[in-house]
Design a protein around this motif. Structure first.
Motif, PDB file in Angstrom:
ATOM      1  N   SER A 188      15.941 -41.750   4.361  1.00 30.26           N
ATOM      2  CA  SER A 188      16.389 -43.011   3.667  1.00 30.26           C
ATOM      3  C   SER A 188      16.228 -44.168   4.642  1.00 30.26           C
ATOM      4  O   SER A 188      16.384 -45.381   3.998  1.00 30.26           O
ATOM      5  N   GLU A 203      24.729 -38.484   0.916  1.00 29.05           N
ATOM      6  CA  GLU A 203      24.629 -39.955   0.940  1.00 29.05           C
ATOM      7  C   GLU A 203      26.056 -40.661   1.336  1.00 29.05           C
ATOM      8  O   GLU A 203      25.622 -41.681   1.879  1.00 29.05           O
ATOM      9  N   ARG A 204      27.094 -40.250   1.121  1.00 25.11           N
ATOM     10  CA  ARG A 204      28.340 -40.937   1.293  1.00 25.11           C
ATOM     11  C   ARG A 204      28.565 -40.740   2.941  1.00 25.11           C
ATOM     12  O   ARG A 204      29.067 -41.668   3.560  1.00 25.11           O
ATOM     13  N   TRP A 244      18.248 -36.629   5.613  1.00 19.88           N
ATOM     14  CA  TRP A 244      18.604 -37.614   4.819  1.00 19.88           C
ATOM     15  C   TRP A 244      18.575 -39.125   5.424  1.00 19.88           C
ATOM     16  O   TRP A 244      18.003 -40.124   5.038  1.00 19.88           O
TER      17      TRP A 244
END
Length: 207
Positions: free
Chosen positions: A119, A83-84, A115
């Motif tokens: 997302s 996520e980073r 992701w």
């Protein structure tokens, strides 16, 4: 358009994307494509495709992921969380005024495309994942999948994994990559101070 992409010791461009500095190529004009590599490679792995896609009328952005190639190698383990890194890639796209793009990813790059697609689907035109299926498959891996992921368990051991991989002139690493034609370049890349640990941190931060 006649485009030739060559590997360069210095990146074509650099950007501070959130809290990490990324090196990247940006070539061609047209619909944007973001290409994301995996372990143990760098943006160099896309060099042949970049030229073809650019000639076909696409704008191709190919970054070195954090810890690889010419991008920054953060010391903090959390910097390698999917996520980073995904947020940093979105910041990269924002800096290039790209609101939507095609995604093409391999290995950890493929995990990132999953992701990004789930997302923020509003930023994605099409999604191509190479070698990594939907993340749900890891919720209940089969015995065969566990066997194939033996190296991911080894990579969890800080210091021990590094020592095992470089022992006897990187014998275990050479066996792991199966004598790939690009392995000499990968070795030179990973042999730089801190580079091997940074690459293994992807496994330690996400598995």
């Amino acid at each position: 358009m006649n485009v030739t992409i060559e590997w360069q010791s210095e990146p074509a461009r650099r950007v501070r994307a959130n809290d990490v500095e990324l090196a990247y190529w940006d070539t061609g004009e047209g619909v944007p494509v973001l290409t994301l590599h995996g372990f143990p490679t760098s943006r160099r792995v896309w060099r042949h495709q970049l030229a073809l896609w650019a000639q076909a009328g696409y704008r191709v952005v190919a970054p070195d992921l954090p810890g690889f190639g010419q991008s920054e190698r953060p010391l903090e383990l959390a910097a390698y969380r999917i996520e980073r890194v995904g947020a940093a890639l979105l910041a990269l796209l924002d800096s290039l005024d790209i609101t939507k793009c095609h995604l093409v990813g391999h290995d950890w790059g493929a995990a990132l495309t999953w992701w990004l697609s789930t997302s923020c689907p509003e930023r994605v035109l099409r999604h191509v994942s190479l070698s990594v299926g939907h993340p749900a498959y890891l919720r209940a891996p089969s015995l065969e999948q566990r066997r194939r992921l033996w190296y991911a368990l080894l990579f969890q051991f800080d210091g021990l994994a590094e020592a095992a991989l470089i022992s006897r002139d990187w014998a275990l690493f050479r066996e792991h990559v199966g004598g790939h034609a690009e392995s000499a370049h990968w070795l030179a890349d990973l042999a730089r101070p801190g580079a091997l640990t940074a690459a293994l941190n992807w496994y330690r931060a996400n598995l």
